[in-house]
Design a protein around this motif. Structure first.
Motif, PDB file in Angstrom:
ATOM      1  N   THR A  27       0.751  -1.011  -0.033  1.00  0.00           N
ATOM      2  CA  THR A  27      -0.050  -0.101  -0.162  1.00  0.00           C
ATOM      3  C   THR A  27       0.828   1.176  -0.085  1.00  0.00           C
ATOM      4  O   THR A  27       1.768   1.396   0.897  1.00  0.00           O
ATOM      5  CB  THR A  27      -0.964   0.141   1.331  1.00  0.00           C
ATOM      6  OG1 THR A  27      -1.775  -1.107   1.074  1.00  0.00           O
ATOM      7  CG2 THR A  27      -1.918   1.188   1.409  1.00  0.00           C
ATOM      8  N   SER A  29       0.615   4.373   0.731  1.00  0.00           N
ATOM      9  CA  SER A  29       0.840   5.292   1.856  1.00  0.00           C
ATOM     10  C   SER A  29       1.514   4.632   3.088  1.00  0.00           C
ATOM     11  O   SER A  29       2.090   5.530   3.949  1.00  0.00           O
ATOM     12  CB  SER A  29      -0.567   5.841   2.309  1.00  0.00           C
ATOM     13  OG  SER A  29      -1.043   6.756   1.402  1.00  0.00           O
ATOM     14  N   GLY A  35      -1.008   9.314   3.960  1.00  0.00           N
ATOM     15  CA  GLY A  35      -2.384   9.346   4.137  1.00  0.00           C
ATOM     16  C   GLY A  35      -2.763  10.694   5.009  1.00  0.00           C
ATOM     17  O   GLY A  35      -1.855  11.407   5.423  1.00  0.00           O
ATOM     18  N   PHE A  37      -5.641  11.943   7.695  1.00  0.00           N
ATOM     19  CA  PHE A  37      -6.869  11.286   8.564  1.00  0.00           C
ATOM     20  C   PHE A  37      -7.519  12.400   9.687  1.00  0.00           C
ATOM     21  O   PHE A  37      -7.001  13.328   9.731  1.00  0.00           O
ATOM     22  CB  PHE A  37      -6.145  10.237   9.348  1.00  0.00           C
ATOM     23  CG  PHE A  37      -4.886  10.485  10.604  1.00  0.00           C
ATOM     24  CD1 PHE A  37      -3.839  10.949  10.132  1.00  0.00           C
ATOM     25  CD2 PHE A  37      -5.404  10.559  11.779  1.00  0.00           C
ATOM     26  CE1 PHE A  37      -2.878  11.458  10.991  1.00  0.00           C
ATOM     27  CE2 PHE A  37      -4.352  10.991  12.944  1.00  0.00           C
ATOM     28  CZ  PHE A  37      -3.153  11.509  12.361  1.00  0.00           C
ATOM     29  N   ILE A 100      -9.577   7.752   7.547  1.00  0.00           N
ATOM     30  CA  ILE A 100      -8.218   7.835   6.937  1.00  0.00           C
ATOM     31  C   ILE A 100      -8.573   7.704   5.288  1.00  0.00           C
ATOM     32  O   ILE A 100      -9.344   6.711   4.988  1.00  0.00           O
ATOM     33  CB  ILE A 100      -7.193   6.912   7.537  1.00  0.00           C
ATOM     34  CG1 ILE A 100      -5.922   7.160   6.850  1.00  0.00           C
ATOM     35  CG2 ILE A 100      -7.621   5.287   7.453  1.00  0.00           C
ATOM     36  CD1 ILE A 100      -4.794   6.554   7.737  1.00  0.00           C
ATOM     37  N   TYR A 102      -6.108   7.567   1.869  1.00  0.00           N
ATOM     38  CA  TYR A 102      -4.523   7.030   1.787  1.00  0.00           C
ATOM     39  C   TYR A 102      -4.527   6.316   0.294  1.00  0.00           C
ATOM     40  O   TYR A 102      -5.430   5.903  -0.274  1.00  0.00           O
ATOM     41  CB  TYR A 102      -4.229   5.820   2.643  1.00  0.00           C
ATOM     42  CG  TYR A 102      -4.875   4.623   2.787  1.00  0.00           C
ATOM     43  CD1 TYR A 102      -6.028   4.674   3.613  1.00  0.00           C
ATOM     44  CD2 TYR A 102      -4.660   3.430   2.100  1.00  0.00           C
ATOM     45  CE1 TYR A 102      -6.854   3.455   3.315  1.00  0.00           C
ATOM     46  CE2 TYR A 102      -5.153   2.316   1.977  1.00  0.00           C
ATOM     47  CZ  TYR A 102      -6.398   2.326   2.839  1.00  0.00           C
ATOM     48  OH  TYR A 102      -7.257   1.235   2.834  1.00  0.00           O
ATOM     49  N   TYR A 103      -3.387   6.483  -0.180  1.00  0.00           N
ATOM     50  CA  TYR A 103      -2.959   6.099  -1.410  1.00  0.00           C
ATOM     51  C   TYR A 103      -3.001   4.551  -1.285  1.00  0.00           C
ATOM     52  O   TYR A 103      -2.028   3.976  -0.546  1.00  0.00           O
ATOM     53  CB  TYR A 103      -1.734   6.645  -2.037  1.00  0.00           C
ATOM     54  CG  TYR A 103      -1.985   7.971  -2.391  1.00  0.00           C
ATOM     55  CD1 TYR A 103      -2.654   8.470  -3.429  1.00  0.00           C
ATOM     56  CD2 TYR A 103      -1.231   8.935  -1.702  1.00  0.00           C
ATOM     57  CE1 TYR A 103      -2.910  10.081  -3.412  1.00  0.00           C
ATOM     58  CE2 TYR A 103      -1.288  10.232  -1.794  1.00  0.00           C
ATOM     59  CZ  TYR A 103      -2.104  10.880  -2.969  1.00  0.00           C
ATOM     60  OH  TYR A 103      -2.462  12.303  -3.301  1.00  0.00           O
ATOM     61  N   VAL A 117      -7.107   6.093  -4.369  1.00  0.00           N
ATOM     62  CA  VAL A 117      -7.281   6.714  -3.063  1.00  0.00           C
ATOM     63  C   VAL A 117      -8.291   5.669  -2.193  1.00  0.00           C
ATOM     64  O   VAL A 117      -9.325   5.819  -2.933  1.00  0.00           O
ATOM     65  CB  VAL A 117      -7.706   8.110  -2.976  1.00  0.00           C
ATOM     66  CG1 VAL A 117      -7.878   8.730  -1.633  1.00  0.00           C
ATOM     67  CG2 VAL A 117      -6.730   8.995  -3.799  1.00  0.00           C
ATOM     68  N   THR A 160      -1.534  15.125   8.111  1.00  0.00           N
ATOM     69  CA  THR A 160      -1.068  13.731   7.193  1.00  0.00           C
ATOM     70  C   THR A 160      -0.330  12.953   8.016  1.00  0.00           C
ATOM     71  O   THR A 160       0.344  13.197   9.127  1.00  0.00           O
ATOM     72  CB  THR A 160       0.205  14.508   6.380  1.00  0.00           C
ATOM     73  OG1 THR A 160      -0.553  15.675   5.613  1.00  0.00           O
ATOM     74  CG2 THR A 160       0.711  13.606   5.383  1.00  0.00           C
ATOM     75  N   THR A 161      -0.508  11.590   7.850  1.00  0.00           N
ATOM     76  CA  THR A 161       0.191  10.629   8.776  1.00  0.00           C
ATOM     77  C   THR A 161       1.575  10.840   8.704  1.00  0.00           C
ATOM     78  O   THR A 161       2.140  10.557   9.895  1.00  0.00           O
ATOM     79  CB  THR A 161      -0.134   9.190   8.133  1.00  0.00           C
ATOM     80  OG1 THR A 161       0.563   9.072   6.662  1.00  0.00           O
ATOM     81  CG2 THR A 161      -1.668   8.804   7.982  1.00  0.00           C
TER      82      THR A 161
END
Ligand code: PPE
Length: 306
Positions: A27, A29, A35, A37, A100, A102-103, A117, A160-161
């Protein structure tokens, strides 16, 4: 704090069983911290569970994504509904809610533009964020040796994460040194915020909290506290604070969704009167407001059953 499993997690439009909420190791992100959140709380009210300022949180999620140029394939309304559905499915009267975006799996490399996404929303019970003693004794703070990330390095307005690497470095440093939480200064040396909360200090009777320009996230709790404080006739200002302001503050507290309003008892071993009188009033009013017990703030409580 080990996570307490609940029944289901919303993933890309469907509620899946907790144990089936899995993603691929590649994954995007996970590898690049890209990501965005939110952290939201649902509280028990006399009309069922209500998610505090849910729409404001989801709007901030979209702003976080906008800064990253991430296109969330849902609308604000879709994700508001997703959060309500997730909380309702848990059957919990109160909980913490974590959307969340995320890519996902499919691309590697730093160009995020071709990435898909994915979005998910989980919820679980989450107790006192700054320790069980925070409410009775207040929290011990340490100024971090880590600077807050700068606007031209990692935009602090985007939740951003990857930004939280900075917070985790500061948190662990503070805990290892025997403190409860870290205060982060920006690269100009002004106070920005804590690892997961905004900060308020009282100087000469004025409640002061650093703005976004100081590197703070625009906290929704910070905004609620400013409203509550003004409604109580307190003088409130968004302004820069220095380390010296903190050491000689008349009272201080930190606030965030997870931490709620927590009084500060010292900064770098300089004692602060704790809990201060304004802190006590604001913490008590906030605790009532989130549970739908204050008429003028009832619109902040977005009922799960509506
Ligand atoms: N600053 C930071 C860096 C931050 O992470 C939060 C929330 C805040 C300020 C306060 O924002 P608000 O919740 O809108 O009042 N931190 C979330 C994440 C905590 C975590 O450990 O994860 C939270 O409180 O939910």
């Amino acid at each position: 704090m080990p996570i307490e499993a609940t029944k289901q997690i919303w993933m890309n439009g469907t509620l899946v069983d907790w144990d089936d909420a899995k993603i691929h190791i590649l994954t995007h992100s996970l590898h690049y911290g890209t990501g965005v959140f939110e952290g939201i709380r649902a509280y028990e009210t006399d009309r069922g569970p209500a998610i505090f300022r849910l729409t404001d949180h989801i709007e901030r999620l979209f702003n976080s994504a906008k800064i990253l140029m991430m296109e969330i394939p849902y609308s604000v309304d879709d994700l508001v509904t997703a959060c309500k559905d997730t909380v309702r499915a848990s059957g919990l009267p109160s909980c913490y809610v974590r959307p969340i975006a995320y890519y996902g799996y499919g691309e590697m490399g730093l160009n995020t533009l071709p990435c898909s996404v994915d979005v998910s929303v989980a919820c679980w019970p989450w107790g006192a964020y700054l320790g069980d003693d925070a409410a009775s004794k207040g929290v011990r703070m340490k100024i971090s040796s880590w600077a807050r990330h700068d606007h031209n390095v990692m935009p602090p307005a985007s939740k951003t994460t990857g930004n939280y690497v900075n917070s985790s470095l500061a948190k662990v440093e503070a805990l290892k040194a025997g403190y409860d939480e870290a205060i982060m200064l920006n690269t100009d040396g002004y106070v920005s915020e804590c690892t997961g909360e905004n900060i308020f200090a009282v100087r000469n009777g004025v409640l002061i909290t650093p703005p976004l320009s100081a590197g703070a996230l625009e906290g929704i709790t910070q905004d609620s506290v400013m409203t509550i404080a003004r409604d109580h006739g307190y003088d409130v200002r968004l302004d820069h604070l220095t380390r010296s302001d903190l050491y000689i503050a008349e009272e201080m507290f930190v606030c965030g969704t997870a931490a709620e309003v927590s009084a500060v008892n010292s900064v770098d071993d300089r004692e602060i009167p704790c809990p201060g009188p304004r802190t006590q009033v604001i913490a008590a009013e906030y605790a009532r407001a989130v549970r739908g017990q204050v008429d003028q703030y009832k619109s902040w409580c977005e009922r799960v059953d509506e």
